[in-house]
Design an enzyme around this catalytic site. Structure first.
Site, PDB file in Angstrom:
ATOM      1  N   PHE A 221      -2.627  -3.095  41.872  1.00  0.00           N
ATOM      2  CA  PHE A 221      -1.606  -2.975  40.818  1.00  0.00           C
ATOM      3  C   PHE A 221      -1.144  -1.522  40.875  1.00  0.00           C
ATOM      4  O   PHE A 221      -1.467  -0.708  40.023  1.00  0.00           O
ATOM      5  CB  PHE A 221      -2.181  -3.336  39.444  1.00  0.00           C
ATOM      6  N   CYS A 330      -7.829  -1.985  30.923  1.00  0.00           N
ATOM      7  CA  CYS A 330      -7.341  -1.133  29.836  1.00  0.00           C
ATOM      8  C   CYS A 330      -7.023  -1.967  28.594  1.00  0.00           C
ATOM      9  O   CYS A 330      -6.320  -1.516  27.696  1.00  0.00           O
ATOM     10  CB  CYS A 330      -6.130  -0.308  30.282  1.00  0.00           C
TER      11      CYS A 330
END
Ligand code: SAH
Length: 387
Positions: A221, A330
C-alpha cells in the site's frame, strides 16, 4: 471567564487522565460562545480550565488543571514550546515531523506538523478555533516558519459546527516540500496530500524497514512510496503497489529523486495481487503491509479484521525462508491485543513458522498517552519466517 459545572462522572474522567467531558456530563452549560471556560464539580470545587465546544458531543476538553490559569498568548507559547522541545532530537534524522499531537501533548484537538521550513496545522474543535490567532502567533515566534497552512478539511470539524477549508494562515506554503527522512528524500504535498501532506507517523517504522530490507521486496500500500524508498536501500528489487495510479506516479518521481533504479510500480488491488502471487508460489525476501484504516468505525471491525487477516496470511505465505514482513494497522478500533491476535491466527493458517521479532508503535513525535486511547492508533510488527 465563563463557567461550566460537570457531573461526578465528568469530573472522574479528568481524575483518570482523560481530557474530554461529554455533553451528558455537563450539568450547567456555559452561556457563552466557544472558547475557554472554568470548570467545577457539583459541590463547587474548581477543577481546571477547558476548551468549550457548544455544538459538539465532546463539550469540554481540559487545558489546564490550574483553575486560575489564564489562557492567553503566554499560556499557548509555554505549552507549544514544551511540545516542540520534546522533539529536539528528531531534527537530526528528519526535517518533517509532528510538533503537536493533540491530547498526547496536552493540547487537545490541535495538530501541528513541521515540513522543513513550513508548518501545517489542524484546529479540530470550536473551542480551539477561538485561539487561532494566539496559536499562530506562538508558532511564528517559536519556529519562525516561512508559512503556515491550515488543513482543516477534516470531518471532525463538522461535529464542532466548523467549516472544512484549507486555508493559508501565514506567509506562503509551496505545493510540494522535499522531506528528508533517515537518508531518503520524498515530496510531501501539504495542500492536497493525505493527512497534512505525508504519513509522518510511520517514519521510524520506515527507518526500521530500511535497516532490514534485502533481496526482492514488496510494498503493498505504497502511496507515494515512502516505505518502498527505504526498502530500495537494502533490497535488490522493489515492487511498489498501490490502487491509485496518481500515488504511484509520485512514488516513481520519489525513486528518481533518490537515484534509485530498482523500483517497479504496479497499479493493483493488493488483495488481488497477493492472491495471484500466492497462486504462482512467488517468493519475496522483504514485504511491507501498511494499509489504510480498514476499520473506520467499531461496527466495521469484524469485516476489517477479516481483511487484515487475509493480507497478512497471504504475505506470510509469500515470504521466502528467512523472509521478513513488516505489517501495520492504523485502525484505532483494532487495538494492540486484537492486532496480535489477528497475526497469531494468520500465522497459524499460513502453514509457516513465524517469529515475532519486534512489536512497534508510534514514534516520539506522536505520543500515545496511556490514559487517552484515542492518541494511539498505529500498531506494527516485524515478523520473520523461519521456514
Ligand atoms: N505506506 C504509506 C501510506 C499508505 S496510505 C506511507 O508510509 O506513506 C494507504 C494507501 O493504500 C493509499 O495510497 C491507497 O491508495 C492505497 N490503497 C487503498 N486500498 C488499496 C488496495 N485495496 N490495494 C492497493 N492499495 C490500496
Amino acid at each position: 471567564m465563563h463557567h461550566a459545572t460537570v457531573s461526578t462522572k465528568g469530573a472522574h474522567r479528568w481524575q483518570q487522565g482523560h481530557p474530554w467531558i461529554y455533553r451528558s456530563d455537563v450539568v450547567a452549560r456555559p452561556d457563552a460562545p466557544a472558547g475557554a471556560v472554568r470548570v467545577s464539580d457539583q459541590r463547587g470545587k474548581p477543577l481546571g480550565v477547558a476548551l468549550w465546544s457548544p455544538k459538539s458531543e465532546i463539550s469540554l476538553r481540559l487545558l489546564d488543571r490550574d483553575p486560575d490559569a489564564t489562557i492567553d498568548r503566554a499560556w499557548w507559547h509555554g505549552r507549544l514550546t514544551r511540545a516542540v522541545a520534546r522533539r529536539a532530537e528528531l531534527g537530526s534524522v528528519a526535517n518533517a515531523y509532528r510538533l503537536v499531537h493533540g491530547e498526547g501533548d496536552l493540547l487537545p484537538s490541535l495538530v501541528v506538523d513541521c515540513y522543513d521550513r513550513w508548518l501545517v496545522v489542524q484546529l479540530m474543535s470550536a473551542g480551539l478555533e477561538r485561539f487561532r490567532a494566539e496559536i499562530v502567533d506562538a508558532l511564528q515566534d517559536i519556529m519562525a516558519p516561512e508559512g503556515i497552512l491550515a488543513r482543516n478539511d477534516v470531518s471532525l470539524r463538522v461535529k464542532e459546527g466548523l467549516g472544512t477549508d484549507v486555508e493559508l494562515l501565514a506567509g506562503a506554503v509551496p505545493d510540494e516540500i522535499e522531506v528528508e527522512e533517515h537518508g531518503v528524500r520524498y515530496l510531501a504535498a501539504p495542500w492536497k496530500g493525505q493527512k497534512t501532506g505525508a504519513f509522518l507517523d510511520q517514519r521510524e517504522n520506515r527507518a526500521l524497514v530500511g535497516r532490514i530490507a534485502r533481496g526482492t521486496a514488496l510494498d503493498c500500500f505504497s502511496y507515494h512510496g515512502s516505505f518502498a524508498l527505504h526498502l530500495a536501500r537494502g533490497a535488490t528489487a522493489v515492487t511498489a503497489l498501490d490502487a491509485s495510479a496518481h500515488a504511484l506516479t509520485r512514488a516513481e518521481e520519489n525513486f528518481r529523486r533518490n537515484g534509485f533504479t530498482n523500483g517497479t510500480f504496479i497499479e493493483a488491488n493488493a488483495f488481488e495481487y497477493l492472491k495471484a502471487r500466492e497462486r504462482e508460489r512467488a517468493r519475496f525476501d522483504t514485504i511491507v503491509l501498511d494499509p489504510p484504516a480498514f476499520a473506520k468505525t467499531r461496527p466495521a471491525l469484524p469485516g476489517a479484521t477479516r481483511g487484515y487477516n487475509e493480507i497478512n496470511l497471504r504475505a506470510m505465505r509469500l515470504l521466502a525462508p528467512g523472509g521478513l514482513l513488516f505489517t501495520a494497522s492504523c485502525s484505532f478500533h483494532m487495538t494492540k491485543p486484537l492486532f496480535l491476535q489477528m497475526l497469531e491466527s494468520a500465522a497459524a493458517d499460513s502453514g509457516r513458522r513465524i517469529v515475532l521479532r519486534e512489536i512497534r508503535g508510534q514514534p516520539l513525535d506522536h505520543p500515545e498517552l496511556l490514559t487517552v486511547p484515542e492518541t494511539g492508533y498505529i500498531k506494527g510488527a516485524l515478523l520473520e519466517a523461519l521456514d
